[in-house]
Each structure stands twice: as structure tokens, then as C-alpha cells.
Design a protein around this motif. Structure first.
Motif, PDB file in Angstrom:
ATOM      1  N   PRO A  28       0.840  -1.204   0.000  1.00 43.19           N
ATOM      2  CA  PRO A  28       0.000   0.000   0.000  1.00 43.19           C
ATOM      3  C   PRO A  28       0.871   1.250   0.000  1.00 43.19           C
ATOM      4  O   PRO A  28       1.924   1.279   0.647  1.00 43.19           O
ATOM      5  CB  PRO A  28      -0.776  -0.121   1.319  1.00 43.19           C
ATOM      6  CG  PRO A  28       0.144  -0.891   2.218  1.00 43.19           C
ATOM      7  CD  PRO A  28       0.962  -1.797   1.345  1.00 43.19           C
ATOM      8  N   PHE A  29       0.445   2.257  -0.728  1.00 44.09           N
ATOM      9  CA  PHE A  29       1.170   3.526  -0.785  1.00 44.09           C
ATOM     10  C   PHE A  29       0.262   4.615  -0.248  1.00 44.09           C
ATOM     11  O   PHE A  29      -0.770   4.929  -0.841  1.00 44.09           O
ATOM     12  CB  PHE A  29       1.611   3.831  -2.216  1.00 44.09           C
ATOM     13  CG  PHE A  29       2.441   2.736  -2.825  1.00 44.09           C
ATOM     14  CD1 PHE A  29       3.641   2.350  -2.241  1.00 44.09           C
ATOM     15  CD2 PHE A  29       2.010   2.079  -3.967  1.00 44.09           C
ATOM     16  CE1 PHE A  29       4.402   1.327  -2.788  1.00 44.09           C
ATOM     17  CE2 PHE A  29       2.766   1.069  -4.529  1.00 44.09           C
ATOM     18  CZ  PHE A  29       3.965   0.682  -3.939  1.00 44.09           C
ATOM     19  N   THR A  30       0.664   5.184   0.882  1.00 41.65           N
ATOM     20  CA  THR A  30      -0.205   6.105   1.603  1.00 41.65           C
ATOM     21  C   THR A  30       0.204   7.565   1.500  1.00 41.65           C
ATOM     22  O   THR A  30      -0.495   8.433   2.006  1.00 41.65           O
ATOM     23  CB  THR A  30      -0.265   5.711   3.092  1.00 41.65           C
ATOM     24  OG1 THR A  30       1.061   5.759   3.642  1.00 41.65           O
ATOM     25  CG2 THR A  30      -0.832   4.312   3.268  1.00 41.65           C
ATOM     26  N   GLU A  31       1.345   7.826   0.878  1.00 36.54           N
ATOM     27  CA  GLU A  31       1.802   9.201   0.733  1.00 36.54           C
ATOM     28  C   GLU A  31       2.253   9.454  -0.711  1.00 36.54           C
ATOM     29  O   GLU A  31       2.478   8.521  -1.478  1.00 36.54           O
ATOM     30  CB  GLU A  31       2.967   9.503   1.692  1.00 36.54           C
ATOM     31  CG  GLU A  31       2.613   9.387   3.166  1.00 36.54           C
ATOM     32  CD  GLU A  31       1.581  10.415   3.622  1.00 36.54           C
ATOM     33  OE1 GLU A  31       1.395  11.426   2.911  1.00 36.54           O
ATOM     34  OE2 GLU A  31       0.976  10.202   4.684  1.00 36.54           O
ATOM     35  N   ARG A  32       2.390  10.716  -1.025  1.00 37.20           N
ATOM     36  CA  ARG A  32       2.822  11.091  -2.376  1.00 37.20           C
ATOM     37  C   ARG A  32       4.300  10.796  -2.591  1.00 37.20           C
ATOM     38  O   ARG A  32       4.720  10.432  -3.690  1.00 37.20           O
ATOM     39  CB  ARG A  32       2.546  12.583  -2.596  1.00 37.20           C
ATOM     40  CG  ARG A  32       2.853  13.075  -3.998  1.00 37.20           C
ATOM     41  CD  ARG A  32       2.455  14.519  -4.161  1.00 37.20           C
ATOM     42  NE  ARG A  32       3.210  15.415  -3.310  1.00 37.20           N
ATOM     43  CZ  ARG A  32       4.408  15.903  -3.628  1.00 37.20           C
ATOM     44  NH1 ARG A  32       4.984  15.573  -4.767  1.00 37.20           N
ATOM     45  NH2 ARG A  32       5.039  16.721  -2.808  1.00 37.20           N
ATOM     46  N   ILE A  33       5.103  10.945  -1.552  1.00 35.40           N
ATOM     47  CA  ILE A  33       6.538  10.668  -1.624  1.00 35.40           C
ATOM     48  C   ILE A  33       6.798   9.346  -0.910  1.00 35.40           C
ATOM     49  O   ILE A  33       6.495   9.207   0.275  1.00 35.40           O
ATOM     50  CB  ILE A  33       7.349  11.802  -0.983  1.00 35.40           C
ATOM     51  CG1 ILE A  33       7.035  13.134  -1.668  1.00 35.40           C
ATOM     52  CG2 ILE A  33       8.841  11.506  -1.054  1.00 35.40           C
ATOM     53  CD1 ILE A  33       7.656  14.344  -1.001  1.00 35.40           C
ATOM     54  N   VAL A  34       7.332   8.378  -1.630  1.00 34.56           N
ATOM     55  CA  VAL A  34       7.516   7.029  -1.100  1.00 34.56           C
ATOM     56  C   VAL A  34       8.971   6.620  -1.234  1.00 34.56           C
ATOM     57  O   VAL A  34       9.542   6.627  -2.331  1.00 34.56           O
ATOM     58  CB  VAL A  34       6.626   6.008  -1.843  1.00 34.56           C
ATOM     59  CG1 VAL A  34       6.827   4.604  -1.260  1.00 34.56           C
ATOM     60  CG2 VAL A  34       5.160   6.411  -1.782  1.00 34.56           C
ATOM     61  N   GLY A  35       9.588   6.267  -0.102  1.00 38.46           N
ATOM     62  CA  GLY A  35      10.930   5.714  -0.103  1.00 38.46           C
ATOM     63  C   GLY A  35      10.861   4.208   0.059  1.00 38.46           C
ATOM     64  O   GLY A  35      10.090   3.694   0.868  1.00 38.46           O
ATOM     65  N   ILE A  36      11.661   3.475  -0.709  1.00 41.72           N
ATOM     66  CA  ILE A  36      11.694   2.014  -0.653  1.00 41.72           C
ATOM     67  C   ILE A  36      13.112   1.609  -0.288  1.00 41.72           C
ATOM     68  O   ILE A  36      14.054   1.838  -1.070  1.00 41.72           O
ATOM     69  CB  ILE A  36      11.281   1.394  -2.002  1.00 41.72           C
ATOM     70  CG1 ILE A  36       9.874   1.875  -2.392  1.00 41.72           C
ATOM     71  CG2 ILE A  36      11.333  -0.124  -1.934  1.00 41.72           C
ATOM     72  CD1 ILE A  36       9.493   1.562  -3.822  1.00 41.72           C
ATOM     73  N   CYS A  37      13.282   1.044   0.899  1.00 39.25           N
ATOM     74  CA  CYS A  37      14.614   0.759   1.425  1.00 39.25           C
ATOM     75  C   CYS A  37      14.856  -0.741   1.550  1.00 39.25           C
ATOM     76  O   CYS A  37      13.927  -1.536   1.686  1.00 39.25           O
ATOM     77  CB  CYS A  37      14.795   1.415   2.793  1.00 39.25           C
ATOM     78  SG  CYS A  37      14.763   3.212   2.733  1.00 39.25           S
ATOM     79  N   GLY A  38      16.114  -1.107   1.542  1.00 40.44           N
ATOM     80  CA  GLY A  38      16.500  -2.501   1.713  1.00 40.44           C
ATOM     81  C   GLY A  38      17.870  -2.733   1.108  1.00 40.44           C
ATOM     82  O   GLY A  38      18.367  -1.938   0.308  1.00 40.44           O
ATOM     83  N   GLN A  39      18.469  -3.843   1.496  1.00 36.69           N
ATOM     84  CA  GLN A  39      19.786  -4.178   0.973  1.00 36.69           C
ATOM     85  C   GLN A  39      19.693  -4.560  -0.494  1.00 36.69           C
ATOM     86  O   GLN A  39      18.612  -4.851  -1.022  1.00 36.69           O
ATOM     87  CB  GLN A  39      20.395  -5.334   1.777  1.00 36.69           C
ATOM     88  CG  GLN A  39      20.643  -4.995   3.237  1.00 36.69           C
ATOM     89  CD  GLN A  39      21.581  -3.806   3.402  1.00 36.69           C
ATOM     90  OE1 GLN A  39      22.646  -3.770   2.791  1.00 36.69           O
ATOM     91  NE2 GLN A  39      21.187  -2.839   4.221  1.00 36.69           N
ATOM     92  N   ASN A  40      20.828  -4.555  -1.164  1.00 38.43           N
ATOM     93  CA  ASN A  40      20.852  -4.945  -2.570  1.00 38.43           C
ATOM     94  C   ASN A  40      20.368  -6.380  -2.728  1.00 38.43           C
ATOM     95  O   ASN A  40      20.721  -7.260  -1.935  1.00 38.43           O
ATOM     96  CB  ASN A  40      22.269  -4.814  -3.136  1.00 38.43           C
ATOM     97  CG  ASN A  40      22.698  -3.365  -3.269  1.00 38.43           C
ATOM     98  OD1 ASN A  40      21.884  -2.490  -3.543  1.00 38.43           O
ATOM     99  ND2 ASN A  40      23.986  -3.112  -3.082  1.00 38.43           N
ATOM    100  N   GLY A  41      19.556  -6.604  -3.738  1.00 43.49           N
ATOM    101  CA  GLY A  41      19.095  -7.944  -4.051  1.00 43.49           C
ATOM    102  C   GLY A  41      17.793  -8.363  -3.397  1.00 43.49           C
ATOM    103  O   GLY A  41      17.327  -9.487  -3.622  1.00 43.49           O
ATOM    104  N   VAL A  42      17.173  -7.471  -2.604  1.00 42.73           N
ATOM    105  CA  VAL A  42      15.942  -7.868  -1.927  1.00 42.73           C
ATOM    106  C   VAL A  42      14.686  -7.479  -2.702  1.00 42.73           C
ATOM    107  O   VAL A  42      13.585  -7.836  -2.296  1.00 42.73           O
ATOM    108  CB  VAL A  42      15.869  -7.279  -0.497  1.00 42.73           C
ATOM    109  CG1 VAL A  42      16.973  -7.837   0.376  1.00 42.73           C
ATOM    110  CG2 VAL A  42      15.918  -5.757  -0.529  1.00 42.73           C
ATOM    111  N   GLY A  43      14.833  -6.744  -3.811  1.00 44.89           N
ATOM    112  CA  GLY A  43      13.673  -6.507  -4.657  1.00 44.89           C
ATOM    113  C   GLY A  43      13.201  -5.079  -4.786  1.00 44.89           C
ATOM    114  O   GLY A  43      12.077  -4.845  -5.248  1.00 44.89           O
ATOM    115  N   LYS A  44      14.033  -4.103  -4.420  1.00 46.84           N
ATOM    116  CA  LYS A  44      13.624  -2.696  -4.552  1.00 46.84           C
ATOM    117  C   LYS A  44      13.363  -2.343  -6.017  1.00 46.84           C
ATOM    118  O   LYS A  44      12.329  -1.779  -6.365  1.00 46.84           O
ATOM    119  CB  LYS A  44      14.708  -1.775  -3.978  1.00 46.84           C
ATOM    120  CG  LYS A  44      15.039  -2.001  -2.520  1.00 46.84           C
ATOM    121  CD  LYS A  44      16.026  -0.971  -1.994  1.00 46.84           C
ATOM    122  CE  LYS A  44      17.342  -0.936  -2.754  1.00 46.84           C
ATOM    123  NZ  LYS A  44      18.076  -2.231  -2.677  1.00 46.84           N
TER     124      LYS A  44
END
Length: 375
Positions: A28-44
Motif C-alpha cells: 500500500p502507498f499512503t503518501e505522495r513521496i515514497v521511499g523504498i529501502c532494503g539491501q541490494n538484491g531484496v527486490g527494490k
């Protein structure tokens, strides 16, 4: 969702099934500005590509749909729920076990996937996009064509027809030597078709780039923070002669080399810095600035044409720009525009710091399903 962008393009949530590294996930995306974090290889990047699929009916990173299926499974499904100018829009992309791809909007299937292009405008910036600046002319044509296809359905159809005839013509040229063909009547037919489709594409490119390239230069100055001697111009063999004359002039050469050497498939955007080829002279920072300038010009052009901002997908951009250039970019796309922005990064603290400095509400998602909203 916030009232101030209800009438714009907004992705509310997306569900993935057997897509790349995802078995089953809903975001779900609840804001206009969305950051997607995680280590390399996890699917960002895979998540951004799923959003891109909803807009373009295909992947940004792979040419074959089958490459996007979860290992040891058959087929995938992507479902995105959007708000488009106040109305709900459900987009579903399904790749069947047979390899057949189906695409629908509000449960109405498309007969032709091309009919969806431009309905959900989108701009993506990914690490390998630097090839647009440093690579061959085909990279710049691909970017230009992707933009014009979102603006003009007729352009997309003419480009598809041109490429189909070009393949047929090249196939015939290869057979000339093998089969000792001396009757070129079929070549005349291919030439007439290439001229018809190619002239449309050339005229659209020529007209469009007269306004687009100065816009790129303006964004380049804005991102770089200083004025530099940057010159951009459209290179085409059709500037100097008609398509018919060009094909007649190059026919004997084409027969010898067994491919079509003249046409819009040779067009390029020429970039110069201080009267020298840009990619040979420019620093890494200058190359990145020009890439982002082209992408922001694409963003601005779509916004003006559609009367609402496109989705903006930024993959791993924090590694590509210094602090000043990053601030200038985020200020433009997040503060001065109301479009929805998705940004990936490996460092949650870094992305939060940049977002906090913007003074805007944002959402941060980690791929361990930790979601936090912050004022």
C-alpha cells in the motif's frame, strides 16, 4: 490520500504474484513521496519495475516477459490500483503459463497492448540509464521514442510499422546475395512503405525536439548549479534530403552490406560541451547531470501535455549525484511538483534525512514489511 492531489495520477497499492523475487506481496502507498529501502538484491528495483509494467505493459529492464517470472513457477500477475484524475483505475497484467500476456483496465481487456501506452504516464531513472549519455545512438532514440509514444498514439503505430518493414527489407537484402536475386520490385515496395511510416516519425521528432532540447539545456543548468557551454541538436539524414532520395542514394550500398543504411533508425541527439563531443569530454558529474536533465525534461513535457504530473520512479539515485545536485533534483520533483515519487535506497537513514529536509510528508517502506509514515 491527501486532497491536494486527488485529481492527479496516484498509485494507491500494488499486488505482486510470482513476479521476479516476490511470491505474493501487497504494497500500500499512503503518501505522495515514497521511499523504498532494503539491501541490494531484496527486490527494490523489482518493485519499481512492477509499477513500470502497469504503465507500459512491459518491463523496463528485460525484453522477455518470461525473465520476470519467479524461479520454478509459471507465469506472474501484477495488479495496481490507481486514482486517475479523481476516478479509480484497476490495472492487471497477467503472464499465463503458455506465455500469453493479458492486460486489462477496470476489467476491460485490451485488444492491443499499445492502446494502454500514455494512459498512465511515467518516467523512470535507473543506474544503467547513463548509457543514454555514453552509449550509442540507439539508447537516445529509445528514450525519445518512449516519450513520444506516451504523447502520440499515432507515433507509436507508425514507429511499429516502420520497424516491421525495416526488418522485412533487411531480410530481403540478405537474401539478394544468397539467392542471386536481380528483380528489385519487392525492394521498391519496402521503400515506399518505409518512406510513408518514416516520414511521419521524422516530422514528429523534428518538431518535438525543437522545444524539448532547449528544455533539457535549462534543466542541466538548474541541476549543475552553473552555466556551461552545452549544445544539443537533432541529427538526421533526412535534414538534407527526402526519404525517397535517401533510399535511392543508398540502395547499392544496402545491397552490398545487406542492411538498410539510411533512415530514421540512424537518428541521434548530438551533445557537445565546449564544442567537443560531450561523452568524451564531460566528467562523471556532468554526465549524470545531463541524464537527469533529460529525464526531468521528459517529466515536465508529460506533465504539460497530460495536465497532471506523471509517476516518477528513481532507482538508486543517491549513489549517482553529489549532495548539491541531489538537493536540486529532490526540490524540483518533490516540492515544486505534486506528482507521486518512488525512490529506492539501501540506506534508510540517508533517505529519511533527505525527506526530512524537504519538509514534506513521506512514507518509507522496507522489504521486511516495516512501513512508517512521518510528518
Amino acid at each position: 490520500m491527501q486532497a491536494f492531489y486527488q485529481d492527479l495520477l496516484n498509485l494507491n497499492n500494488i499486488s505482486l504474484t510470482q513476479f521476479k523475487n516476490y511470491q505474493t506481496r501487497n504494497f500500500p502507498f499512503t503518501e505522495r513521496i515514497v521511499g523504498i529501502c532494503g539491501q541490494n538484491g531484496v527486490g527494490k528495483t523489482n518493485l519499481l519495475d512492477a509499477i513500470y509494467y502497469c504503465c507500459f505493459t512491459k518491463s523496463y529492464f528485460t525484453r522477455s516477459d518470461s525473465q520476470n517470472v519467479l524461479h520454478n513457477t509459471n507465469g506472474f500477475r501484477i495488479e495496481g490500483h490507481f486514482t486517475l484524475q479523481g476516478d479509480p483505475l484497476k490495472v492487471v497484467c497477467i503472464l499465463r503459463e503458455t506465455g500469453r500476456k493479458e492486460f486489462s483496465a477496470n476489467d476491460e481487456p485490451y485488444e492491443k497492448l499499445a492502446a494502454h501506452i500514455g494512459r498512465l504516464p511515467c518516467v523512470i531513472i535507473a543506474p544503467d540509464d547513463v548509457q543514454i549519455i555514453t552509449g550509442g545512438s540507439e539508447e537516445r532514440r529509445r528514450m525519445l521514442d518512449a516519450l513520444l509514444c506516451q504523447l502520440d498514439p499515432g507515433y507509436l503505430q507508425h514507429l511499429m510499422d516502420y520497424n516491421k518493414v525495416l526488418q522485412q527489407r533487411n531480410g530481403f537484402l540478405k537474401s539478394v546475395a544468397d539467392k542471386r536475386i536481380t528483380n528489385y520490385n519487392l525492394l521498391d515496395v519496402y521503400d515506399e512503405q518505409l518512406c510513408r511510416y518514416g516520414a511521419y516519425v521524422y516530422n514528429k521528432r523534428n518538431e518535438f525536439l525543437q522545444a524539448f532540447l532547449p528544455l533539457v539545456s535549462s534543466f542541466y543548468t538548474q541541476i549543475a548549479g552553473q552555466t556551461e557551454s552545452l549544445v544539443l541538436h537533432y541529427d538526421s539524414q533526412l535534414h538534407d534530403c527526402s526519404f525517397t532520395d535517401l533510399l535511392q542514394r543508398t540502395r547499392q550500398k544496402d545491397i552490398i552490406v545487406q542492411r538498410t543504411s539510411g533512415g530514421i533508425h540512424r537518428d541521434d541527439i548530438n551533445c557537445q560541451l565546449n564544442n567537443q563531443p560531450f561523452k568524451a569530454l564531460a566528467s562523471q558529474g556532468q554526465r549524470k547531470s545531463l541524464l537527469f536533465a533529460m529525464k526531468l525534461a521528459e517529466f515536465d513535457t508529460l506533465k504539460q501535455a497530460k495536465q497532471f504530473p506523471p509517476l516518477l520512479l528513481l532507482d538508486d539515485v543517491f549513489e549517482k549525484l553529489d549532495a548539491d545536485r541531489m538537493h536540486n533534483l529532490l526540490d524540483y520533483v518533490c516540492v515544486k511538483n505534486l506528482g507521486q515519487v518512488f525512490i529506492t535506497d539501501t540506506h534508510p537513514d540517508r533517505i529519511k534525512l533527505h525527506f526530512d529536509n524537504l519538509g514534506m510528508k513521506y512514507q518509507v517502506i522496507t522489504l521486511e514489511n516495516e512501513v512508517r509514515n512521518k510528518m
